[in-house]
Each structure stands twice: as structure tokens, then as C-alpha cells.
Scaffold this motif. Structure first.
Motif, PDB file in Angstrom:
ATOM      1  N   MET A 151       0.811  -1.211   0.000  1.00 19.41           N
ATOM      2  CA  MET A 151       0.000   0.000   0.000  1.00 19.41           C
ATOM      3  C   MET A 151       0.858   1.281   0.000  1.00 19.41           C
ATOM      4  N   PRO A 152       1.938   1.351   0.744  1.00 20.52           N
ATOM      5  CA  PRO A 152       2.739   2.567   0.728  1.00 20.52           C
ATOM      6  C   PRO A 152       3.313   2.868  -0.650  1.00 20.52           C
ATOM      7  N   ARG A 153       3.713   1.827  -1.379  1.00 19.16           N
ATOM      8  CA  ARG A 153       4.258   2.042  -2.721  1.00 19.16           C
ATOM      9  C   ARG A 153       3.206   2.655  -3.635  1.00 19.16           C
ATOM     10  N   ASN A 154       2.005   2.144  -3.581  1.00 16.14           N
ATOM     11  CA  ASN A 154       0.892   2.646  -4.384  1.00 16.14           C
ATOM     12  C   ASN A 154       0.619   4.114  -4.046  1.00 16.14           C
ATOM     13  N   PHE A 155       0.640   4.449  -2.779  1.00 13.86           N
ATOM     14  CA  PHE A 155       0.408   5.824  -2.347  1.00 13.86           C
ATOM     15  C   PHE A 155       1.515   6.738  -2.867  1.00 13.86           C
ATOM     16  N   SER A 156       2.739   6.258  -2.827  1.00 17.38           N
ATOM     17  CA  SER A 156       3.882   7.029  -3.314  1.00 17.38           C
ATOM     18  C   SER A 156       3.759   7.304  -4.808  1.00 17.38           C
ATOM     19  N   GLU A 157       3.397   6.296  -5.584  1.00 20.74           N
ATOM     20  CA  GLU A 157       3.213   6.475  -7.028  1.00 20.74           C
ATOM     21  C   GLU A 157       2.085   7.460  -7.302  1.00 20.74           C
ATOM     22  N   HIS A 158       1.008   7.338  -6.534  1.00 24.42           N
ATOM     23  CA  HIS A 158      -0.139   8.233  -6.677  1.00 24.42           C
ATOM     24  C   HIS A 158       0.281   9.685  -6.391  1.00 24.42           C
ATOM     25  N   SER A 159       1.078   9.890  -5.364  1.00 22.53           N
ATOM     26  CA  SER A 159       1.556  11.232  -5.014  1.00 22.53           C
ATOM     27  C   SER A 159       2.443  11.807  -6.112  1.00 22.53           C
ATOM     28  N   GLN A 160       3.314  10.968  -6.675  1.00 22.66           N
ATOM     29  CA  GLN A 160       4.187  11.429  -7.749  1.00 22.66           C
ATOM     30  C   GLN A 160       3.379  11.858  -8.972  1.00 22.66           C
ATOM     31  N   VAL A 161       2.379  11.070  -9.315  1.00 25.79           N
ATOM     32  CA  VAL A 161       1.541  11.396 -10.469  1.00 25.79           C
ATOM     33  C   VAL A 161       0.829  12.719 -10.242  1.00 25.79           C
ATOM     34  N   LEU A 162       0.253  12.885  -9.054  1.00 29.43           N
ATOM     35  CA  LEU A 162      -0.439  14.142  -8.738  1.00 29.43           C
ATOM     36  C   LEU A 162       0.523  15.324  -8.748  1.00 29.43           C
ATOM     37  N   SER A 163       1.715  15.119  -8.240  1.00 31.72           N
ATOM     38  CA  SER A 163       2.714  16.185  -8.232  1.00 31.72           C
ATOM     39  C   SER A 163       3.086  16.588  -9.656  1.00 31.72           C
ATOM     40  N   CYS A 164       3.287  15.611 -10.528  1.00 25.32           N
ATOM     41  CA  CYS A 164       3.615  15.904 -11.932  1.00 25.32           C
ATOM     42  C   CYS A 164       2.465  16.627 -12.623  1.00 25.32           C
ATOM     43  N   MET A 165       1.250  16.193 -12.327  1.00 26.40           N
ATOM     44  CA  MET A 165       0.081  16.838 -12.948  1.00 26.40           C
ATOM     45  C   MET A 165      -0.043  18.279 -12.490  1.00 26.40           C
ATOM     46  N   ASN A 166       0.172  18.514 -11.194  1.00 24.11           N
ATOM     47  CA  ASN A 166       0.093  19.882 -10.680  1.00 24.11           C
ATOM     48  C   ASN A 166       1.181  20.765 -11.291  1.00 24.11           C
ATOM     49  N   GLU A 167       2.388  20.205 -11.451  1.00 24.67           N
ATOM     50  CA  GLU A 167       3.477  20.958 -12.054  1.00 24.67           C
ATOM     51  C   GLU A 167       3.153  21.302 -13.505  1.00 24.67           C
ATOM     52  N   LYS A 168       2.612  20.338 -14.238  1.00 25.25           N
ATOM     53  CA  LYS A 168       2.246  20.585 -15.634  1.00 25.25           C
ATOM     54  C   LYS A 168       1.151  21.642 -15.714  1.00 25.25           C
ATOM     55  N   GLN A 169       0.169  21.549 -14.826  1.00 23.42           N
ATOM     56  CA  GLN A 169      -0.926  22.524 -14.806  1.00 23.42           C
ATOM     57  C   GLN A 169      -0.391  23.928 -14.543  1.00 23.42           C
ATOM     58  N   GLN A 170       0.546  24.055 -13.612  1.00 23.83           N
ATOM     59  CA  GLN A 170       1.116  25.367 -13.305  1.00 23.83           C
ATOM     60  C   GLN A 170       1.925  25.909 -14.479  1.00 23.83           C
ATOM     61  N   ARG A 171       2.699  25.061 -15.141  1.00 24.27           N
ATOM     62  CA  ARG A 171       3.463  25.481 -16.320  1.00 24.27           C
ATOM     63  C   ARG A 171       2.519  25.950 -17.419  1.00 24.27           C
ATOM     64  N   TYR A 172       1.452  25.208 -17.618  1.00 26.19           N
ATOM     65  CA  TYR A 172       0.492  25.543 -18.665  1.00 26.19           C
ATOM     66  C   TYR A 172      -0.190  26.876 -18.369  1.00 26.19           C
ATOM     67  N   GLU A 173      -0.635  27.048 -17.138  1.00 25.70           N
ATOM     68  CA  GLU A 173      -1.304  28.297 -16.769  1.00 25.70           C
ATOM     69  C   GLU A 173      -0.359  29.492 -16.929  1.00 25.70           C
ATOM     70  N   ALA A 174       0.900  29.309 -16.578  1.00 22.30           N
ATOM     71  CA  ALA A 174       1.887  30.385 -16.755  1.00 22.30           C
ATOM     72  C   ALA A 174       2.075  30.691 -18.238  1.00 22.30           C
ATOM     73  N   LEU A 175       2.101  29.650 -19.055  1.00 22.11           N
ATOM     74  CA  LEU A 175       2.247  29.810 -20.507  1.00 22.11           C
ATOM     75  C   LEU A 175       1.070  30.600 -21.084  1.00 22.11           C
ATOM     76  N   VAL A 176      -0.136  30.216 -20.715  1.00 24.65           N
ATOM     77  CA  VAL A 176      -1.335  30.897 -21.209  1.00 24.65           C
ATOM     78  C   VAL A 176      -1.348  32.342 -20.738  1.00 24.65           C
ATOM     79  N   HIS A 177      -1.069  32.531 -19.474  1.00 30.51           N
ATOM     80  CA  HIS A 177      -1.081  33.889 -18.912  1.00 30.51           C
ATOM     81  C   HIS A 177      -0.062  34.789 -19.604  1.00 30.51           C
ATOM     82  N   ALA A 178       1.105  34.266 -19.874  1.00 29.11           N
ATOM     83  CA  ALA A 178       2.177  35.072 -20.452  1.00 29.11           C
ATOM     84  C   ALA A 178       1.969  35.378 -21.931  1.00 29.11           C
ATOM     85  N   PHE A 179       1.370  34.446 -22.694  1.00 28.23           N
ATOM     86  CA  PHE A 179       1.392  34.591 -24.144  1.00 28.23           C
ATOM     87  C   PHE A 179       0.034  34.660 -24.837  1.00 28.23           C
ATOM     88  N   HIS A 180      -1.046  34.508 -24.102  1.00 26.60           N
ATOM     89  CA  HIS A 180      -2.358  34.448 -24.752  1.00 26.60           C
ATOM     90  C   HIS A 180      -2.642  35.685 -25.605  1.00 26.60           C
TER      91      HIS A 180
END
Length: 184
Positions: free
Chosen positions: A1-30
Motif C-alpha cells: 500500500m505505501p508504494r501505491n500511495f507514493s506512485e499516486h503522489s508522484q503522479v499528482l505532483s507531476c500533474m500539478n506541475e504541468k498545470q502550473q506550467r500551462y497556466e503560466a504559458l497561457v497567462h504570459a502569451f495568450h
């Protein structure tokens, strides 16, 4: 179970990072990307659609963008390709102009008239001259950056910019000469 939770956290962290990069991109260049799309397309609603599709494609390919400094050029390339895609399978609808009256209730200010006049003059330039000039005027791109963006030799770009400015000067002087005749 801890391994599964760790993988889940990594995926969420990557998604949040991508979302922040995307929002910054849109904000800067739209705004710049929309302005460029509008100059290419000359229709507000179609330009909005192309920009929306551009940012959707940017979201899908955001992981491929390694150099954040190249983001604007990357987005401009996507806009140009999206604009070209519009014509790949486009079937133009025809409408009888006599059966569809057009009413224009737009209020013009002096500044909007001058901007519209300049845009009209820019649109009178042929495509090979218009596009480099717009990239220089709207985005402040250098000759090297325009050459890279349009896949051209820098000397070709500089020549086209020179000719575009000369054509604009001729159009302006011709227009001013006609105004003088009408006014006076």
C-alpha cells in the motif's frame, strides 16, 4: 500500500506541475498569440478558435517544451500550423449576397479608424512581406528570430522587411495623396 500511495503522489505532483506550467504559458502569451492569429486570419471568432486549439495542442505537448525561452516561438509555430489545417479540408460555403443584408452598427473612434487603416494597409502587402513585418511589429522579433520562425535565411528576411516597409511607405503616400485630392 505505501508504494501505491507514493506512485499516486508522484503522479499528482507531476500533474500539478504541468498545470502550473500551462497556466503560466497561457497567462504570459495568450494576448500575443491571439493578436498574431487575428492578423493571420482576419476574423475574430475564427482567430479565437485557432488560439483555443493552439493552447489545447500546447497542453498535449507541453512535456516536449524543454526550453521555456522558446515558448513564444513554439506557440507561434502551432498557430501557423493550426491556421494551415483550417484549409486542408475546408469546403467554403457560398451565400447569395442579395438575400442576406448586412448591417454594420459599429461606432468608430479616431484611434480605431487609424488602427483599422494601418491593418488594412498591412493586409495589402503580399504574404511573404506581411508575415515577417507583423512578427517584427507585434512581437519585436529580430531578423534572426524571424528567420528561425519562418525557416528562412536571415538575408531573405531582412530583404523582405526592407521591401515590406517600402511598400507600406508607398501605400501611405498614395493614400495621403488621394486624401489630399479629395479634401482639397
Amino acid at each position: 500500500m505505501p508504494r501505491n500511495f507514493s506512485e499516486h503522489s508522484q503522479v499528482l505532483s507531476c500533474m500539478n506541475e504541468k498545470q502550473q506550467r500551462y497556466e503560466a504559458l497561457v497567462h504570459a502569451f495568450h494576448a500575443d498569440i491571439y493578436r498574431y492569429a487575428f492578423y493571420l486570419i482576419k476574423d475574430k471568432s475564427i482567430a479565437e478558435d485557432v488560439v483555443q486549439e493552439t493552447f489545447l495542442r500546447a497542453w498535449r505537448s507541453l512535456d516536449a517544451l524543454k526550453d521555456e525561452k522558446a515558448a513564444k516561438a513554439w506557440l507561434i509555430t502551432i498557430v501557423r500550423r493550426e491556421n494551415a489545417r483550417r484549409f486542408e479540408k475546408k469546403q467554403f460555403d457560398t451565400v447569395d449576397i442579395d438575400t442576406n443584408p448586412v448591417v454594420d452598427d459599429t461606432v468608430f473612434t479616431e484611434q480605431s479608424l487609424q488602427e483599422a487603416d494601418m491593418q488594412r494597409l498591412l493586409l495589402m502587402l503580399s504574404e511573404p512581406y506581411r508575415e515577417p513585418l507583423i512578427l517584427q511589429l507585434l512581437f519585436g522579433y529580430s531578423g534572426d528570430e524571424i528567420a528561425t520562425q519562418l525557416n528562412l535565411n536571415k538575408n531573405t528576411v531582412m530583404s523582405r522587411l526592407f521591401r515590406a516597409r517600402n511598400q507600406l511607405k508607398e501605400l501611405l503616400s498614395k493614400q495621403n495623396g488621394e486624401k489630399g485630392r479629395h479634401n482639397g
